[in-house]
Design a protein around this motif. Sequence first.
Motif, PDB file in Angstrom:
ATOM      1  N   SER A  34      -4.191   7.167   4.659  1.00  0.00           N
ATOM      2  CA  SER A  34      -5.626   7.291   4.959  1.00  0.00           C
ATOM      3  C   SER A  34      -6.207   5.950   5.378  1.00  0.00           C
ATOM      4  CB  SER A  34      -6.380   7.848   3.757  1.00  0.00           C
ATOM      5  OG  SER A  34      -6.662   6.822   2.836  1.00  0.00           O
ATOM      6  N   GLN A  35      -5.517   4.858   5.072  1.00  0.00           N
ATOM      7  CA  GLN A  35      -5.986   3.543   5.498  1.00  0.00           C
ATOM      8  C   GLN A  35      -5.321   3.111   6.793  1.00  0.00           C
ATOM      9  OE1 GLN A  35      -5.474   0.970   2.067  1.00  0.00           O
ATOM     10  NE2 GLN A  35      -7.462   1.611   1.301  1.00  0.00           N
ATOM     11  N   GLY A  36      -4.608   4.030   7.420  1.00  0.00           N
ATOM     12  CA  GLY A  36      -4.052   3.736   8.726  1.00  0.00           C
ATOM     13  C   GLY A  36      -2.683   3.088   8.703  1.00  0.00           C
ATOM     14  N   GLN A  45     -13.430  -2.343  -0.169  1.00  0.00           N
ATOM     15  CA  GLN A  45     -13.120  -1.942   1.209  1.00  0.00           C
ATOM     16  C   GLN A  45     -14.407  -1.859   2.041  1.00  0.00           C
ATOM     17  OE1 GLN A  45     -10.554   1.570   1.299  1.00  0.00           O
ATOM     18  NE2 GLN A  45     -11.483   2.218   3.216  1.00  0.00           N
ATOM     19  N   GLN A 104      -1.398  11.688  -8.668  1.00  0.00           N
ATOM     20  CA  GLN A 104      -0.623  11.185  -7.531  1.00  0.00           C
ATOM     21  C   GLN A 104      -0.277   9.704  -7.657  1.00  0.00           C
ATOM     22  OE1 GLN A 104      -2.941  11.912  -4.032  1.00  0.00           O
ATOM     23  NE2 GLN A 104      -3.078  14.099  -4.397  1.00  0.00           N
ATOM     24  N   ILE A 105      -0.822   9.059  -8.676  1.00  0.00           N
ATOM     25  CA  ILE A 105      -0.728   7.598  -8.712  1.00  0.00           C
ATOM     26  C   ILE A 105       0.377   7.129  -9.660  1.00  0.00           C
ATOM     27  CG2 ILE A 105      -2.004   5.531  -9.410  1.00  0.00           C
ATOM     28  CD1 ILE A 105      -4.506   7.404  -8.489  1.00  0.00           C
ATOM     29  N   PRO A 131      -7.557   9.532  -4.538  1.00  0.00           N
ATOM     30  CA  PRO A 131      -6.668  10.663  -4.805  1.00  0.00           C
ATOM     31  C   PRO A 131      -6.830  11.186  -6.222  1.00  0.00           C
ATOM     32  CG  PRO A 131      -5.463   8.610  -4.909  1.00  0.00           C
ATOM     33  CD  PRO A 131      -6.846   8.267  -4.493  1.00  0.00           C
ATOM     34  N   LEU A 148       0.834  -1.204   0.000  1.00  0.00           N
ATOM     35  CA  LEU A 148       0.000   0.000   0.000  1.00  0.00           C
ATOM     36  C   LEU A 148       0.866   1.250   0.000  1.00  0.00           C
ATOM     37  CD1 LEU A 148      -2.826  -0.999   2.518  1.00  0.00           C
ATOM     38  CD2 LEU A 148      -3.001  -0.793   0.044  1.00  0.00           C
ATOM     39  N   ASP A 182       0.782   3.935  -3.178  1.00  0.00           N
ATOM     40  CA  ASP A 182       0.273   5.285  -2.998  1.00  0.00           C
ATOM     41  C   ASP A 182       0.355   5.671  -1.521  1.00  0.00           C
ATOM     42  OD1 ASP A 182      -1.136   7.593  -2.751  1.00  0.00           O
ATOM     43  OD2 ASP A 182      -2.717   7.005  -4.126  1.00  0.00           O
ATOM     44  N   PHE A 188     -10.570   2.506  -9.208  1.00  0.00           N
ATOM     45  CA  PHE A 188     -10.361   3.007  -7.844  1.00  0.00           C
ATOM     46  C   PHE A 188     -11.665   3.007  -7.041  1.00  0.00           C
ATOM     47  CE2 PHE A 188      -6.270   4.080  -9.364  1.00  0.00           C
ATOM     48  CZ  PHE A 188      -5.479   4.085  -8.236  1.00  0.00           C
ATOM     49  N   MET A 229      -6.441  -4.760  -3.054  1.00  0.00           N
ATOM     50  CA  MET A 229      -5.819  -3.907  -2.028  1.00  0.00           C
ATOM     51  C   MET A 229      -6.873  -3.314  -1.103  1.00  0.00           C
ATOM     52  SD  MET A 229      -2.867  -1.656  -3.812  1.00  0.00           S
ATOM     53  CE  MET A 229      -1.858  -2.316  -5.126  1.00  0.00           C
ATOM     54  N   TYR A 231     -10.711   7.290   0.460  1.00  0.00           N
ATOM     55  CA  TYR A 231     -10.253   8.505  -0.215  1.00  0.00           C
ATOM     56  C   TYR A 231      -9.715   8.137  -1.595  1.00  0.00           C
ATOM     57  CZ  TYR A 231      -7.077  12.451  -1.148  1.00  0.00           C
ATOM     58  OH  TYR A 231      -6.403  13.496  -1.718  1.00  0.00           O
ATOM     59  N   ALA A 265     -10.308  12.066   5.445  1.00  0.00           N
ATOM     60  CA  ALA A 265      -9.606  10.799   5.210  1.00  0.00           C
ATOM     61  C   ALA A 265      -8.565  10.528   6.297  1.00  0.00           C
ATOM     62  CB  ALA A 265      -8.934  10.826   3.842  1.00  0.00           C
ATOM     63  N   ARG A 298     -12.087  -0.409  -5.819  1.00  0.00           N
ATOM     64  CA  ARG A 298     -11.268  -0.668  -4.629  1.00  0.00           C
ATOM     65  C   ARG A 298     -11.987  -0.169  -3.363  1.00  0.00           C
ATOM     66  NH1 ARG A 298      -5.147   1.345  -3.224  1.00  0.00           N
ATOM     67  NH2 ARG A 298      -6.071   3.404  -3.186  1.00  0.00           N
ATOM     68  N   LEU A 330      -5.471  -4.324  -7.813  1.00  0.00           N
ATOM     69  CA  LEU A 330      -5.787  -3.028  -7.207  1.00  0.00           C
ATOM     70  C   LEU A 330      -7.025  -3.143  -6.314  1.00  0.00           C
ATOM     71  CD1 LEU A 330      -5.362   0.129  -7.177  1.00  0.00           C
ATOM     72  CD2 LEU A 330      -7.021   0.194  -9.006  1.00  0.00           C
ATOM     73  N   LEU A 339      -7.168  -3.542   4.427  1.00  0.00           N
ATOM     74  CA  LEU A 339      -7.487  -2.851   5.659  1.00  0.00           C
ATOM     75  C   LEU A 339      -8.341  -3.726   6.566  1.00  0.00           C
ATOM     76  CD1 LEU A 339      -6.887  -0.136   6.798  1.00  0.00           C
ATOM     77  CD2 LEU A 339      -8.932   0.751   5.729  1.00  0.00           C
ATOM     78  N   ALA A 349      -7.750   6.743  10.634  1.00  0.00           N
ATOM     79  CA  ALA A 349      -8.218   6.028   9.461  1.00  0.00           C
ATOM     80  C   ALA A 349      -9.321   5.046   9.854  1.00  0.00           C
ATOM     81  CB  ALA A 349      -7.060   5.259   8.843  1.00  0.00           C
ATOM     82  N   LEU A 395      -5.805  12.325   6.711  1.00  0.00           N
ATOM     83  CA  LEU A 395      -4.462  12.608   6.181  1.00  0.00           C
ATOM     84  C   LEU A 395      -3.895  13.913   6.705  1.00  0.00           C
ATOM     85  CD1 LEU A 395      -4.913  11.577   2.459  1.00  0.00           C
ATOM     86  CD2 LEU A 395      -3.486  10.482   4.184  1.00  0.00           C
TER      87      LEU A 395
END
Lengths: 298, 245
Positions: free
Chosen positions: A170-172, B158, B87-88, B83, A160, A164, B151, B102, B81, B55, B154, B99, B106, B75, B57
Motif C-alpha cells: 500500500s506504500q508503493g 507519514q 497480520q502483523i 491492517p 517494509l 508487513d 500504528f 517507517m 492503511y 489503499a 506511524r 515503527l 515513503l 500508493a 492493494l
Amino acid sequence: MISEMLQHDFMRRALLGGMVLGFTNGFLGSFIILRRMALMADALSHSMLPGLAIGLMVAGLNAGSLFIGGITAAFFVAIGSMLLSRGSRLKEDTSLAILYTFAFSVGAVLLQSIPPTQVELKHYLFGNILGMDNADLWITWGVALVVIPGLLLLQRPLVLTLFDPAVARSQGVAVGAMQIVIVVASVLTMISSAQSVGVILMLGLLVGPAATMYLITDRFPVMLWGGAVLGCLGTLCGLLLSYRFEGIPSGAAIVIILFSVFITAFVFGPRYGLVAKIRKSRHMHDESLKRWHRHPGE
Amino acid sequence: MSHHHDHALKIADLTVSYARIPALHHISFEVRCGQCVALLGPNGAGKTTLLKTLAGLVNRESGTIHFHGREVKGATPDIAYLPQRGQIDWDFPTTVRGLVEMGRYLRLGWYRTYGADDDRAVNLAIEAMDLGALQGRQISALSGGQQQRAFLARALAQEAHVLLLDEPFTGLDKPNQDNLKATLRKLRAQGKLLLVSHHDLPSVAEIFDRVLLLNGELIAAGPTAENFTDENIRRTYETSVFSGV
C-alpha cells in the motif's frame, strides 16, 4: 597460534575468504529469518547439487564451473517453484519441496557417475575452507561486494516488506521484486559458501548468527550488523578450532561454534533468554502477590 | 500537519471483483477530511475490500478515486492503511520509535538521509499518540490499545490525511476501547479523514459522525443521524449479500 597459522598460504586465504563469507552470510541472515525463508534457503542450497555435478562433468573441478553450475541449478529450482505455484493451486513451499528433492536426487545420481579420483566434490557437501584457491577468493569477495551494498541500498523497501508485506504494497513497495532480491542474494551467497562450509552446513552459517542476534536485540540495524560481525568472528573461531585440532572439518567447526553462541544467547539472553524469562515470571508472581496483600480481593 | 477541511475523497462507480465474482458493485460516495466514517455491513459485504482498494492493494475493475482533486491510481503517502492486528509480526525487531520512523520511508524514498525534519515529524507523531514513555519498547511489549496508537503514530509520521482502519476495536478491552475512541476524536479534530470498518452497531452513534452501509453495493451513506436508521440497518444486514437488486 595465529602468527603460526598465517605462515601458511592456504590458511591466509582461508582466513581472508572465510571472514568475508561469515560477514556476508550473517548480514543476509537477518533478511532470511524475518522473511521466514530459512527452509526455503535450505531447499535452494540442496538444489545446487545437480548443477555442481554437471559443472564438474562438463568443465572439470574449478571454481568457475561449479559457480555457474550451482547458480543455474538453484535459479531453475527457485523460478520453477514460483511458476509451479502460480500455475496451480499448490503453495510455494510444496512446489519447492517437490522440485528441490528432485534436483537433489538428480545430483546424487550424477555424482555416482563421476570417477572416484575427483572425490573433492565431497568438499562441496561438507566444505573445505582450507582448500580455497584464488578463484574461490575472488568469488567470495565479489559476491560480498554485490550482496551487501545491494541489500543496504534497498534496506528501506526491504524492511517494509519484511515487517508487513500488505502495508508495504500500500506504500508503493514492489513486494514481489523485494522477495526476488532476497532469493537472488541468497543464491549468490550460498554459491560462494559452497566451497568452504559445504552445501549441507551452509544454512548454519546463514541463519545462526542472525538468529542469535534476533534473541538479543529489538533493533533491526543491530540485528543486521551484529549478525554480520558474529558470522565473521564465528568463522574465525571455527578456523582456529579446526587448525588446532586437525581432525575437525572446518565447516563443521564453524557451525558448532555458531551454535554454541546461539545456545548461550538462548539461555542467558538479557531480555528473551530462558533465565531472564524464568526470573521475570517469578518477579511478576511476586508483584501480584504483593498487590494481593495490599488490596485483597482485587 | 495543517489541514484544510475541504479535502475530499471522492469514489465514483467503483467495482471490484475477485475471480470475476463482484465484491463491490458500482460504489459512489464522497467523504471529507475532519470526518469519522463507519464502514458497516455483514461479513463478506466488502468492507475490507473497500479499504484495501482505497489503499491500492486490490485492483479495481472500474471506477475512479480522487483525493483533493487528484486521481489516486496506486500508493500515495496521503492515504495510510492500518491492517488488522493478526497480520502483523509482533516479534519483529523494532521499537515503537522504529515503527513510527517507517512512516517516513515513503517520503524519503530509497536512500535520502533521514534528517531533522523527519525526526521532528516522528517526535510529533509519538507525542500526539501519547507514546513518549513507550518509544523504546519492543512492539509486542505494548497493550492492544498502545499497539493501535503506535500504528496510528506511524500514519501520522507519514503525514497521511486519510487513515483506513480495519476493525480497530476488535480484541480491545473496555478501557482500551474508550482510549481508542478518544484518539479517533482527537485525530478527527486535527482534520484527518478516518474510514473505519466496524461491526459493533450499538457504539456507532457514539463514535462516528458518518456511516457507509455496505452490502456488496452501497445501501446508504451520509450523516449518522439521518442514515443509521432501523430501515437502512435492516436492508444492510437482512438481505443476502449482493442480491443484485
